[in-house]
Design a protein around this motif. Structure first.
Motif, PDB file in Angstrom:
ATOM      1  N   ASP A  18      16.307  69.289  69.293  1.00  0.00           N
ATOM      2  CA  ASP A  18      17.531  69.413  68.493  1.00  0.00           C
ATOM      3  C   ASP A  18      18.734  69.672  69.387  1.00  0.00           C
ATOM      4  O   ASP A  18      19.802  69.092  69.185  1.00  0.00           O
ATOM      5  N   GLN A  19      18.565  70.528  70.379  1.00  0.00           N
ATOM      6  CA  GLN A  19      19.659  70.832  71.299  1.00  0.00           C
ATOM      7  C   GLN A  19      20.049  69.604  72.120  1.00  0.00           C
ATOM      8  O   GLN A  19      21.236  69.344  72.329  1.00  0.00           O
ATOM      9  N   ALA A  22      21.913  67.219  69.803  1.00  0.00           N
ATOM     10  CA  ALA A  22      23.273  67.709  69.569  1.00  0.00           C
ATOM     11  C   ALA A  22      24.154  67.444  70.781  1.00  0.00           C
ATOM     12  O   ALA A  22      25.311  67.033  70.639  1.00  0.00           O
ATOM     13  N   GLN A  23      23.614  67.625  71.980  1.00  0.00           N
ATOM     14  CA  GLN A  23      24.397  67.363  73.193  1.00  0.00           C
ATOM     15  C   GLN A  23      24.750  65.882  73.308  1.00  0.00           C
ATOM     16  O   GLN A  23      25.873  65.525  73.655  1.00  0.00           O
ATOM     17  N   VAL A  25      25.138  63.742  70.846  1.00  0.00           N
ATOM     18  CA  VAL A  25      26.169  63.445  69.844  1.00  0.00           C
ATOM     19  C   VAL A  25      27.501  64.050  70.266  1.00  0.00           C
ATOM     20  O   VAL A  25      28.556  63.425  70.128  1.00  0.00           O
ATOM     21  N   GLU A  26      27.456  65.246  70.825  1.00  0.00           N
ATOM     22  CA  GLU A  26      28.673  65.891  71.328  1.00  0.00           C
ATOM     23  C   GLU A  26      29.324  65.019  72.403  1.00  0.00           C
ATOM     24  O   GLU A  26      30.540  64.799  72.384  1.00  0.00           O
ATOM     25  N   GLN A  31      33.335  65.910  70.899  1.00  0.00           N
ATOM     26  CA  GLN A  31      33.695  67.092  70.121  1.00  0.00           C
ATOM     27  C   GLN A  31      32.487  68.011  70.058  1.00  0.00           C
ATOM     28  O   GLN A  31      31.353  67.543  70.105  1.00  0.00           O
ATOM     29  N   ILE A  33      29.435  70.165  68.952  1.00  0.00           N
ATOM     30  CA  ILE A  33      28.461  70.120  67.866  1.00  0.00           C
ATOM     31  C   ILE A  33      27.718  71.448  67.919  1.00  0.00           C
ATOM     32  O   ILE A  33      26.974  71.720  68.854  1.00  0.00           O
ATOM     33  N   ARG A  34      27.939  72.269  66.934  1.00  0.00           N
ATOM     34  CA  ARG A  34      27.331  73.594  66.877  1.00  0.00           C
ATOM     35  C   ARG A  34      26.615  73.767  65.540  1.00  0.00           C
ATOM     36  O   ARG A  34      26.954  73.092  64.566  1.00  0.00           O
ATOM     37  N   ALA A  37      28.172  73.206  61.941  1.00  0.00           N
ATOM     38  CA  ALA A  37      29.368  72.355  62.055  1.00  0.00           C
ATOM     39  C   ALA A  37      29.286  71.218  61.042  1.00  0.00           C
ATOM     40  O   ALA A  37      28.206  70.752  60.689  1.00  0.00           O
ATOM     41  N   HIS A  38      30.419  70.792  60.576  1.00  0.00           N
ATOM     42  CA  HIS A  38      30.501  69.664  59.658  1.00  0.00           C
ATOM     43  C   HIS A  38      31.196  68.517  60.376  1.00  0.00           C
ATOM     44  O   HIS A  38      32.237  68.711  60.990  1.00  0.00           O
ATOM     45  N   LEU A  39      30.611  67.347  60.303  1.00  0.00           N
ATOM     46  CA  LEU A  39      31.195  66.159  60.915  1.00  0.00           C
ATOM     47  C   LEU A  39      31.825  65.300  59.836  1.00  0.00           C
ATOM     48  O   LEU A  39      31.197  65.045  58.805  1.00  0.00           O
TER      49      LEU A  39
END
Length: 93
Positions: A18-19, A22-23, A25-26, A31, A33-34, A37-39
């Protein structure tokens, strides 16, 4: 499955994937991603994310995942019949 004595999706390996996801996608969206967070996904961002997934740009986290084959099939099919839905607001259906 969550009904297993030790579901793999709750193990450290899934948290690490998952981490990594998220990285990826970040990095793609430039931007943060935490958790929580809402995208704001519009058609252009969604197309960009799908393209990045299809080409493997954001698939570092997929190694060892039991869903890899299913996700690959969906991506190879051009995401035909897939939908992204807005989550329901608490207390609403």
């Amino acid at each position: 499955m969550l009904d297993e004595p030790e579901p793999h999706c709750l193990r450290d390996s899934a948290v690490e994937r998952d981490q990594m996801a998220a990285q990826d996608v970040e990095d793609l969206l430039a931007q943060p991603i935490r958790p929580g967070a809402h995208l704001a996904l519009d058609a252009a961002i969604l197309a960009r994310m799908r393209q990045a997934f299809s080409t493997g740009l954001v698939r570092k986290a997929c190694g060892g995942c039991g869903w890899h084959g299913l996700c690959s099939t969906i991506a190879a099919g051009g995401y035909r019949d897939t939908q992204v839905q807005r989550p329901a607001l608490p207390g609403k259906r």
